[in-house]
Scaffold this motif. Structure first.
Motif, PDB file in Angstrom:
ATOM      1  N   SER A  28       0.855  -1.482   0.324  1.00  8.92           N
ATOM      2  CA  SER A  28      -0.191   0.203  -0.401  1.00  8.92           C
ATOM      3  C   SER A  28       0.805   1.936   0.343  1.00  8.92           C
ATOM      4  O   SER A  28       1.711   1.114   0.261  1.00  8.92           O
ATOM      5  CB  SER A  28      -0.614  -0.160   1.328  1.00  8.92           C
ATOM      6  OG  SER A  28      -0.974   0.579   1.166  1.00  8.92           O
ATOM      7  N   MET A  32      -3.518   3.408  -2.332  1.00 11.15           N
ATOM      8  CA  MET A  32      -3.161   2.633  -3.600  1.00 11.15           C
ATOM      9  C   MET A  32      -2.548   1.148  -3.025  1.00 11.15           C
ATOM     10  O   MET A  32      -1.620   1.548  -2.617  1.00 11.15           O
ATOM     11  CB  MET A  32      -2.521   3.311  -4.426  1.00 11.15           C
ATOM     12  CG  MET A  32      -3.124   4.480  -4.977  1.00 11.15           C
ATOM     13  SD  MET A  32      -4.465   4.689  -5.997  1.00 11.15           S
ATOM     14  CE  MET A  32      -3.818   3.623  -7.570  1.00 11.15           C
ATOM     15  N   GLN A  33      -3.134   0.389  -3.850  1.00 11.30           N
ATOM     16  CA  GLN A  33      -1.926  -1.075  -3.867  1.00 11.30           C
ATOM     17  C   GLN A  33      -1.676  -0.684  -5.194  1.00 11.30           C
ATOM     18  O   GLN A  33      -1.394  -0.938  -6.126  1.00 11.30           O
ATOM     19  CB  GLN A  33      -3.559  -1.956  -3.461  1.00 11.30           C
ATOM     20  CG  GLN A  33      -4.173  -2.122  -2.518  1.00 11.30           C
ATOM     21  CD  GLN A  33      -3.978  -2.464  -1.729  1.00 11.30           C
ATOM     22  OE1 GLN A  33      -2.776  -3.811  -1.781  1.00 11.30           O
ATOM     23  NE2 GLN A  33      -3.424  -1.662  -0.291  1.00 11.30           N
ATOM     24  N   ILE A  68       1.920   4.608 -10.326  1.00 11.95           N
ATOM     25  CA  ILE A  68       0.929   5.222  -9.211  1.00 11.95           C
ATOM     26  C   ILE A  68       1.882   6.214  -8.471  1.00 11.95           C
ATOM     27  O   ILE A  68       1.239   6.769  -7.648  1.00 11.95           O
ATOM     28  CB  ILE A  68       0.451   3.770  -8.143  1.00 11.95           C
ATOM     29  CG1 ILE A  68      -0.170   2.969  -9.062  1.00 11.95           C
ATOM     30  CG2 ILE A  68      -0.175   4.431  -6.876  1.00 11.95           C
ATOM     31  CD1 ILE A  68      -0.786   1.700  -8.573  1.00 11.95           C
ATOM     32  N   VAL A  72       0.260   9.930  -6.917  1.00 10.49           N
ATOM     33  CA  VAL A  72      -0.610  10.200  -5.495  1.00 10.49           C
ATOM     34  C   VAL A  72       0.421  10.150  -4.565  1.00 10.49           C
ATOM     35  O   VAL A  72       0.706  11.040  -2.847  1.00 10.49           O
ATOM     36  CB  VAL A  72      -1.132   8.725  -4.982  1.00 10.49           C
ATOM     37  CG1 VAL A  72      -2.237   8.141  -5.923  1.00 10.49           C
ATOM     38  CG2 VAL A  72      -0.809   8.036  -4.729  1.00 10.49           C
ATOM     39  N   VAL A 108      -5.186   8.687  -1.074  1.00 12.79           N
ATOM     40  CA  VAL A 108      -5.889   9.043  -1.609  1.00 12.79           C
ATOM     41  C   VAL A 108      -7.293   8.283  -0.646  1.00 12.79           C
ATOM     42  O   VAL A 108      -7.262   7.194   0.313  1.00 12.79           O
ATOM     43  CB  VAL A 108      -6.515   8.037  -2.553  1.00 12.79           C
ATOM     44  CG1 VAL A 108      -8.027   7.531  -3.961  1.00 12.79           C
ATOM     45  CG2 VAL A 108      -5.205   7.837  -3.922  1.00 12.79           C
ATOM     46  N   ALA A 113      -9.695   4.835  -4.673  1.00 14.85           N
ATOM     47  CA  ALA A 113      -8.715   4.855  -5.047  1.00 14.85           C
ATOM     48  C   ALA A 113      -8.868   4.108  -6.465  1.00 14.85           C
ATOM     49  O   ALA A 113      -9.103   2.618  -6.367  1.00 14.85           O
ATOM     50  CB  ALA A 113      -7.842   3.733  -4.178  1.00 14.85           C
ATOM     51  N   LYS A 115      -7.935   0.430  -8.729  1.00 12.56           N
ATOM     52  CA  LYS A 115      -7.468  -0.723  -8.610  1.00 12.56           C
ATOM     53  C   LYS A 115      -6.878  -1.148  -9.817  1.00 12.56           C
ATOM     54  O   LYS A 115      -7.869  -1.591 -10.963  1.00 12.56           O
ATOM     55  CB  LYS A 115      -8.849  -1.824  -8.252  1.00 12.56           C
ATOM     56  CG  LYS A 115      -9.167  -1.357  -7.356  1.00 12.56           C
ATOM     57  CD  LYS A 115     -10.384  -2.561  -6.621  1.00 12.56           C
ATOM     58  CE  LYS A 115     -10.425  -1.940  -5.620  1.00 12.56           C
ATOM     59  NZ  LYS A 115     -12.038  -2.718  -5.017  1.00 12.56           N
ATOM     60  N   SER A 135      -7.109  -0.153 -15.124  1.00 13.80           N
ATOM     61  CA  SER A 135      -6.450   0.142 -13.873  1.00 13.80           C
ATOM     62  C   SER A 135      -9.057   0.552 -14.467  1.00 13.80           C
ATOM     63  O   SER A 135      -9.075   1.054 -15.065  1.00 13.80           O
ATOM     64  CB  SER A 135      -6.673   1.268 -13.440  1.00 13.80           C
ATOM     65  OG  SER A 135      -5.264   1.307 -13.284  1.00 13.80           O
TER      66      SER A 135
END
Length: 185
Positions: A28, A32-33, A68, A72, A108, A113, A115, A135
């Motif tokens: 994480s 976000m993942q 990502i 972010v 986020v 968020a 994926k 995504s």
């Protein structure tokens, strides 16, 4: 242990016929993942992890992570992300100028968020791999983000595109030819 089998597109004379991301996991960052695997990162810095295998699978993991993180990272994190995860050049300089004018102070929000669901490799060579990252947004719509990685100083770095090409576009669904990441735990 889980594995993801991937096919490489583009010039098959320079691309391996299949790539396996082994030990797929998730980490994480700012809500976000981000997928991880045996192919990287080997140096798990919480802001800008590095150390990806010099393989298409390593490039995919690096591309998703850098894309990502640059999107972010908060106001204290983005300089490190830019320095460690983005290939040097005028595009990185332009990104830094633009990013300095935006303020991100919080992760986020939960439920908002995007994926990361799938990807496809569109071009692969020992020094450059281009990947399309798919995504699903919180409203159920999908995007396709074209990201290129470049082998720089012993690691994959995101090679930003010049401003004349859109890198993110809306798509109606993940194409059937894309390879799915398993759902984050």
């Amino acid at each position: 242990m889980s594995a993801l089998v991937t096919a490489c597109g583009g010039d098959t004379s320079t691309a391996a016929p299949a790539t396996v991301v082994s030990d797929l996991g998730w980490t994480s960052f700012q809500g976000m993942q981000i997928p991880t695997g045996e192919q990287g990162p080997q140096h798990a810095d919480p802001v800008a992890p590095t150390g990806y295998d010099r393989s298409p699978a390593g490039a995919v993991l690096a591309a998703v992570s850098a894309t990502i993180r640059m999107s972010v990272a908060d106001d204290t994190q983005w300089p490190t992300v830019g320095q460690k995860l983005i290939a040097p050049g005028t595009e990185r300089d332009a990104w830094a100028v633009d990013r300095a004018q935006v303020s991100i102070t919080a992760p986020v929000k939960a439920g908002q968020a995007p994926k990361v669901e799938a990807y496809s490799i569109t071009d692969s060579s020992p020094d450059r791999v281009t990947v399309k990252i798919y995504s699903r947004l919180s409203d159920g719509s999908y995007t396709e983000n074209t990201a290129a990685t470049q082998w720089v100083a012993g690691d994959w770095r995101l090679a930003l595109a010049s401003g004349d090409k859109p890198v993110v576009r809306a798509v109606s669904a993940v194409p059937s030819t894309a390879l799915l990441f398993e759902e984050p735990q």
